[in-house]
Design a protein around this motif. Sequence first.
Motif, PDB file in Angstrom:
ATOM      1  N   UNK A   8      24.586   4.168  36.333  1.00 17.58           N
ATOM      2  CA  UNK A   8      25.492   4.904  36.837  1.00 17.58           C
ATOM      3  C   UNK A   8      26.713   4.360  36.947  1.00 17.58           C
ATOM      4  N   UNK A   9      27.751   4.504  36.139  1.00 19.67           N
ATOM      5  CA  UNK A   9      29.120   3.887  36.543  1.00 19.67           C
ATOM      6  C   UNK A   9      30.080   4.899  37.217  1.00 19.67           C
ATOM      7  N   UNK A  10      30.704   4.574  38.096  1.00 24.69           N
ATOM      8  CA  UNK A  10      31.544   5.665  38.614  1.00 24.69           C
ATOM      9  C   UNK A  10      33.147   5.290  38.191  1.00 24.69           C
ATOM     10  N   UNK A  11      33.772   6.326  37.840  1.00 26.49           N
ATOM     11  CA  UNK A  11      35.065   6.151  37.439  1.00 26.49           C
ATOM     12  C   UNK A  11      35.870   7.408  38.310  1.00 26.49           C
ATOM     13  N   UNK A  12      36.233   6.937  39.542  1.00 23.15           N
ATOM     14  CA  UNK A  12      36.816   7.912  40.415  1.00 23.15           C
ATOM     15  C   UNK A  12      38.354   7.570  40.488  1.00 23.15           C
ATOM     16  N   UNK A  13      38.849   8.614  41.103  1.00 17.02           N
ATOM     17  CA  UNK A  13      40.508   8.480  41.327  1.00 17.02           C
ATOM     18  C   UNK A  13      41.353   9.007  40.217  1.00 17.02           C
ATOM     19  N   UNK A  14      40.847   9.927  39.608  1.00 21.31           N
ATOM     20  CA  UNK A  14      41.476  10.671  38.405  1.00 21.31           C
ATOM     21  C   UNK A  14      41.871  11.961  39.265  1.00 21.31           C
ATOM     22  N   UNK A  16      45.219  14.841  39.756  1.00 21.59           N
ATOM     23  CA  UNK A  16      45.893  16.013  39.028  1.00 21.59           C
ATOM     24  C   UNK A  16      46.914  15.487  37.867  1.00 21.59           C
ATOM     25  N   UNK A  17      46.796  15.944  36.836  1.00 18.77           N
ATOM     26  CA  UNK A  17      47.722  15.641  35.750  1.00 18.77           C
ATOM     27  C   UNK A  17      47.409  13.982  35.638  1.00 18.77           C
ATOM     28  N   UNK A  18      46.453  13.675  35.124  1.00 20.04           N
ATOM     29  CA  UNK A  18      46.060  11.918  35.114  1.00 20.04           C
ATOM     30  C   UNK A  18      46.893  11.338  34.138  1.00 20.04           C
ATOM     31  N   UNK A  19      47.376  10.217  34.380  1.00 20.76           N
ATOM     32  CA  UNK A  19      48.182   9.494  33.471  1.00 20.76           C
ATOM     33  C   UNK A  19      47.403   8.818  32.241  1.00 20.76           C
ATOM     34  N   UNK A  20      48.314   8.453  31.301  1.00 28.26           N
ATOM     35  CA  UNK A  20      47.673   7.815  30.145  1.00 28.26           C
ATOM     36  C   UNK A  20      46.854   6.599  30.486  1.00 28.26           C
ATOM     37  N   UNK A  21      47.760   5.633  31.472  1.00 28.44           N
ATOM     38  CA  UNK A  21      46.958   4.517  31.794  1.00 28.44           C
ATOM     39  C   UNK A  21      45.843   4.755  32.582  1.00 28.44           C
ATOM     40  N   UNK A  22      45.608   5.830  33.349  1.00 34.88           N
ATOM     41  CA  UNK A  22      44.288   6.120  33.999  1.00 34.88           C
ATOM     42  C   UNK A  22      43.286   6.468  33.053  1.00 34.88           C
ATOM     43  N   UNK A  23      43.675   6.961  32.160  1.00 32.85           N
ATOM     44  CA  UNK A  23      42.722   7.354  30.942  1.00 32.85           C
ATOM     45  C   UNK A  23      42.114   5.976  30.146  1.00 32.85           C
ATOM     46  N   UNK A  24      43.135   5.056  29.965  1.00 34.94           N
ATOM     47  CA  UNK A  24      42.838   3.893  29.386  1.00 34.94           C
ATOM     48  C   UNK A  24      42.027   3.088  30.205  1.00 34.94           C
ATOM     49  N   UNK A  25      42.219   3.064  31.657  1.00 38.64           N
ATOM     50  CA  UNK A  25      41.478   2.500  32.524  1.00 38.64           C
ATOM     51  C   UNK A  25      39.870   2.807  32.547  1.00 38.64           C
ATOM     52  N   UNK A  52      39.614  11.840  26.659  1.00 37.90           N
ATOM     53  CA  UNK A  52      40.233  10.757  26.217  1.00 37.90           C
ATOM     54  C   UNK A  52      39.712   9.554  26.296  1.00 37.90           C
ATOM     55  N   UNK A  53      39.042   9.298  27.512  1.00 43.26           N
ATOM     56  CA  UNK A  53      37.890   8.265  27.788  1.00 43.26           C
ATOM     57  C   UNK A  53      36.865   8.064  26.794  1.00 43.26           C
ATOM     58  N   UNK A  54      36.159   9.477  26.573  1.00 45.16           N
ATOM     59  CA  UNK A  54      35.158   9.338  25.699  1.00 45.16           C
ATOM     60  C   UNK A  54      35.413   8.965  24.142  1.00 45.16           C
ATOM     61  N   UNK A  55      36.557   9.268  23.632  1.00 44.22           N
ATOM     62  CA  UNK A  55      37.169   8.929  22.299  1.00 44.22           C
ATOM     63  C   UNK A  55      37.750   7.618  22.331  1.00 44.22           C
ATOM     64  N   UNK A  56      38.853   7.231  23.422  1.00 38.21           N
ATOM     65  CA  UNK A  56      39.132   5.816  23.353  1.00 38.21           C
ATOM     66  C   UNK A  56      38.291   4.737  23.363  1.00 38.21           C
ATOM     67  N   UNK A  57      36.988   5.139  24.173  1.00 32.65           N
ATOM     68  CA  UNK A  57      36.019   4.064  24.286  1.00 32.65           C
ATOM     69  C   UNK A  57      35.477   3.534  22.984  1.00 32.65           C
ATOM     70  N   UNK A  58      35.498   4.447  22.078  1.00 30.81           N
ATOM     71  CA  UNK A  58      34.847   3.923  20.696  1.00 30.81           C
ATOM     72  C   UNK A  58      35.865   3.388  19.700  1.00 30.81           C
ATOM     73  N   UNK A  59      37.253   3.502  19.971  1.00 30.66           N
ATOM     74  CA  UNK A  59      38.326   3.105  19.154  1.00 30.66           C
ATOM     75  C   UNK A  59      38.765   1.702  19.426  1.00 30.66           C
ATOM     76  N   UNK A  60      38.997   1.106  18.200  1.00 27.02           N
ATOM     77  CA  UNK A  60      39.480  -0.425  18.473  1.00 27.02           C
ATOM     78  C   UNK A  60      41.008  -0.479  18.592  1.00 27.02           C
TER      79      UNK A  60
END
Length: 123
Positions: A8-14, A16-25, A52-60
């Motif tokens: 399990x990998x925790x990605x907390x701290x999202x 309200x209205x998350x930033x693009x930088x948070x999704x990239x993180x 966004x995380x789910x898609x960006x994680x697989x993109x180069x």
Amino acid sequence: MEAAGKTVVDFSGIMPNPTYAKAQEGARLAREHGVTDILAVDGGSVIDCCKIVAVQALLDEDIWQLEYTKSTFPTKGLALGAVVTTCPLVSLCQVLPAQRCSGLDAFGGNADSDFFGGFRTDG
């Protein structure tokens, strides 16, 4: 999950209205840990960010550049599930149409407080 042999990998701290930088993180975290499945637990902001995380994680390349400069859309992403733990604000508006809904959470409290909708995963 861990009892089933899953890491399990925790990605907390999202927020309200998350930033693009948070999704990239989140995408960087998913790549670093070899994440194969994402479980978003909370409300719309967390779920939207995890999409966004789910898609960006697989993109180069950057998803923003892909969509807005090349007019190309991703065709795959990590498996994504969601557990919704908040009541949407719109439900309050349907119950109390004469009430001004902005600034209220789903339980009639102040949306600027530490708890929005009674639940929060990032604090």
